[in-house]
Design a protein around this motif. Structure first.
Motif, PDB file in Angstrom:
ATOM      1  N   ARG A  10       0.824  -1.228   0.000  1.00  5.39           N
ATOM      2  CA  ARG A  10       0.000   0.000   0.000  1.00  5.39           C
ATOM      3  C   ARG A  10       0.851   1.268   0.000  1.00  5.39           C
ATOM      4  O   ARG A  10       0.355   2.343  -0.301  1.00  5.39           O
ATOM      5  CB  ARG A  10      -0.952  -0.006   1.193  1.00  5.39           C
ATOM      6  N   SER A  42      -2.785   4.698  -4.666  1.00  7.56           N
ATOM      7  CA  SER A  42      -3.828   4.866  -5.685  1.00  7.56           C
ATOM      8  C   SER A  42      -4.454   3.523  -6.049  1.00  7.56           C
ATOM      9  O   SER A  42      -5.663   3.438  -6.289  1.00  7.56           O
ATOM     10  CB  SER A  42      -3.281   5.569  -6.933  1.00  7.56           C
ATOM     11  N   GLN A  44      -4.794   1.005  -3.985  1.00  2.85           N
ATOM     12  CA  GLN A  44      -5.681   0.688  -2.863  1.00  2.85           C
ATOM     13  C   GLN A  44      -7.006   1.442  -3.005  1.00  2.85           C
ATOM     14  O   GLN A  44      -8.087   0.887  -2.780  1.00  2.85           O
ATOM     15  CB  GLN A  44      -4.997   1.062  -1.543  1.00  2.85           C
ATOM     16  N   GLU A  45      -6.922   2.696  -3.393  1.00  2.00           N
ATOM     17  CA  GLU A  45      -8.122   3.526  -3.554  1.00  2.00           C
ATOM     18  C   GLU A  45      -9.008   2.983  -4.686  1.00  2.00           C
ATOM     19  O   GLU A  45     -10.230   2.879  -4.540  1.00  2.00           O
ATOM     20  CB  GLU A  45      -7.690   4.968  -3.857  1.00  2.00           C
ATOM     21  N   LEU A  47      -9.079  -0.084  -5.855  1.00  3.12           N
ATOM     22  CA  LEU A  47      -9.644  -1.356  -5.420  1.00  3.12           C
ATOM     23  C   LEU A  47     -10.852  -1.115  -4.519  1.00  3.12           C
ATOM     24  O   LEU A  47     -11.899  -1.747  -4.678  1.00  3.12           O
ATOM     25  CB  LEU A  47      -8.596  -2.187  -4.661  1.00  3.12           C
ATOM     26  N   ARG A  48     -10.712  -0.187  -3.595  1.00  4.25           N
ATOM     27  CA  ARG A  48     -11.779   0.078  -2.634  1.00  4.25           C
ATOM     28  C   ARG A  48     -13.026   0.598  -3.350  1.00  4.25           C
ATOM     29  O   ARG A  48     -14.149   0.246  -3.004  1.00  4.25           O
ATOM     30  CB  ARG A  48     -11.305   1.093  -1.586  1.00  4.25           C
ATOM     31  N   ALA A  49     -12.778   1.430  -4.371  1.00  3.58           N
ATOM     32  CA  ALA A  49     -13.891   2.032  -5.109  1.00  3.58           C
ATOM     33  C   ALA A  49     -14.406   1.121  -6.233  1.00  3.58           C
ATOM     34  O   ALA A  49     -15.357   1.466  -6.912  1.00  3.58           O
ATOM     35  CB  ALA A  49     -13.453   3.370  -5.698  1.00  3.58           C
ATOM     36  N   LYS A  50     -13.760  -0.043  -6.389  1.00  5.12           N
ATOM     37  CA  LYS A  50     -14.098  -0.955  -7.484  1.00  5.12           C
ATOM     38  C   LYS A  50     -14.010  -0.253  -8.852  1.00  5.12           C
ATOM     39  O   LYS A  50     -14.861  -0.402  -9.724  1.00  5.12           O
ATOM     40  CB  LYS A  50     -15.505  -1.555  -7.281  1.00  5.12           C
ATOM     41  N   ALA A  75      -5.454  -6.959  -7.701  1.00  3.24           N
ATOM     42  CA  ALA A  75      -6.406  -7.440  -6.693  1.00  3.24           C
ATOM     43  C   ALA A  75      -5.753  -8.485  -5.794  1.00  3.24           C
ATOM     44  O   ALA A  75      -6.030  -8.545  -4.593  1.00  3.24           O
ATOM     45  CB  ALA A  75      -7.647  -8.013  -7.367  1.00  3.24           C
ATOM     46  N   ALA A  78      -4.169  -7.438  -2.513  1.00  4.32           N
ATOM     47  CA  ALA A  78      -5.036  -7.275  -1.349  1.00  4.32           C
ATOM     48  C   ALA A  78      -5.554  -8.621  -0.834  1.00  4.32           C
ATOM     49  O   ALA A  78      -5.874  -8.743   0.345  1.00  4.32           O
ATOM     50  CB  ALA A  78      -6.206  -6.363  -1.709  1.00  4.32           C
ATOM     51  N   ASP A  79      -5.627  -9.608  -1.729  1.00  5.78           N
ATOM     52  CA  ASP A  79      -6.295 -10.866  -1.375  1.00  5.78           C
ATOM     53  C   ASP A  79      -5.367 -11.957  -0.845  1.00  5.78           C
ATOM     54  O   ASP A  79      -5.814 -12.839  -0.119  1.00  5.78           O
ATOM     55  CB  ASP A  79      -7.040 -11.431  -2.594  1.00  5.78           C
TER      56      ASP A  79
END
Length: 98
Positions: A10, A42, A44-45, A47-50, A75, A78-79
């Motif tokens: 991140r 960016s 991370q952002e 991913l969070r916002a899909k 992805a 994060a996974d």
């Protein structure tokens, strides 16, 4: 090649994101685009916002197959646990040579 810190993705710079993608996806042609447009925060952002595919398209990665490949790799940051990511990265480095 310096080992990437997968636990700390991140905080990655654009350069580190580019190294990861170019190696794991075998898409070296996007090195500069990724370095200039994506970073750990960016990603991370997005991913969070899909919004990952939209973010990639905005960065100039318009090939849908390449978007899918890169999205999946991002992805997985994060996974998957850092150890697993490191193993996959090592294997990719070996398979694509120097």
């Amino acid at each position: 090649a310096a080992m990437l810190d997968f636990a700390g993705w991140r905080q990655w710079s654009g350069h580190e994101v580019a190294v990861y993608i170019c190696t794991n996806c075998s898409l070296p042609e996007y090195r500069d685009v990724i370095r200039q447009n994506l970073s750990g925060p960016s990603v991370q952002e997005l991913l969070r916002a899909k919004m990952l595919n939209k973010g990639l398209a905005r960065a100039g990665i318009c090939d849908k197959d390449h978007q899918q490949t890169i999205s999946a790799a991002l992805a997985s940051l994060a996974d998957l646990p850092p150890e697993e990511l490191a193993i996959r990265h090592e294997e990719a480095l070996v398979s694509c040579g120097p």
